[in-house]
Write a protein that holds these residues in place. Structure first.
Motif: not given
Length: 136
Positions: A16, A58, A61, A64, A80, A82, A84, A98-100, A102, A126
């Protein structure tokens, strides 16, 4: 740290935070990727290239870990991601949304480092929900 903590720190802090200089502390030179039932040697450099490629799509990104299960050397992590969508991916032009996303990763940790990695992300789910891809 136990294996779950190693994997969690790897994804939530190192990946991250784009801390590629810390990869040698978490990834074994002998690391292999399991993809569609095949074992592909990636090592430290292959993992670095993978993370650089994801960051191109991303740039901001983060990951989590939402749940983990450990059995011996193996750690299963639900996550998860996350970020852009700012880079092309499989011919899909950047949307700047902004994408999420899993997913689940399965990592084997030996001697404090990830030596096997595999998993899957719900990217297409997604993208479908966001209208970025359409049914045929």
């Amino acid at each position: 740290m136990d294996n779950r903590e190693i994997v969690k720190r790897f994804y939530e802090v190192v990946v991250s935070g784009d801390l590629l200089e810390e990869l040698p502390w978490y990834i074994s030179e002998a690391c292999v990727l399991y993809d569609r039932g095949k074992s592909v040697p990636v090592g430290l450099e292959g993992m670095k290239q993978h993370l650089v490629a994801v960051r191109k799509t991303y740039p901001d990104f983060t990951m989590k870990i939402t749940r983990q299960f450990a059995d011996g050397d193996y750690v299963i992590s639900e996550f998860l991601m996350e970020g852009t969508h700012k880079g092309e991916w499989l011919g899909i032009t950047p949307t700047h949304k902004r994408l999420f996303i899993t997913g689940v990763d399965i990592d084997k940790v030996m001697d404090g480092k990830i030596i096997e990695h595999g998993g899957a992300m719900n990217t297409f789910e997604t993208f479908f929900e966001q209208g970025l891809i359409k049914p045929v």
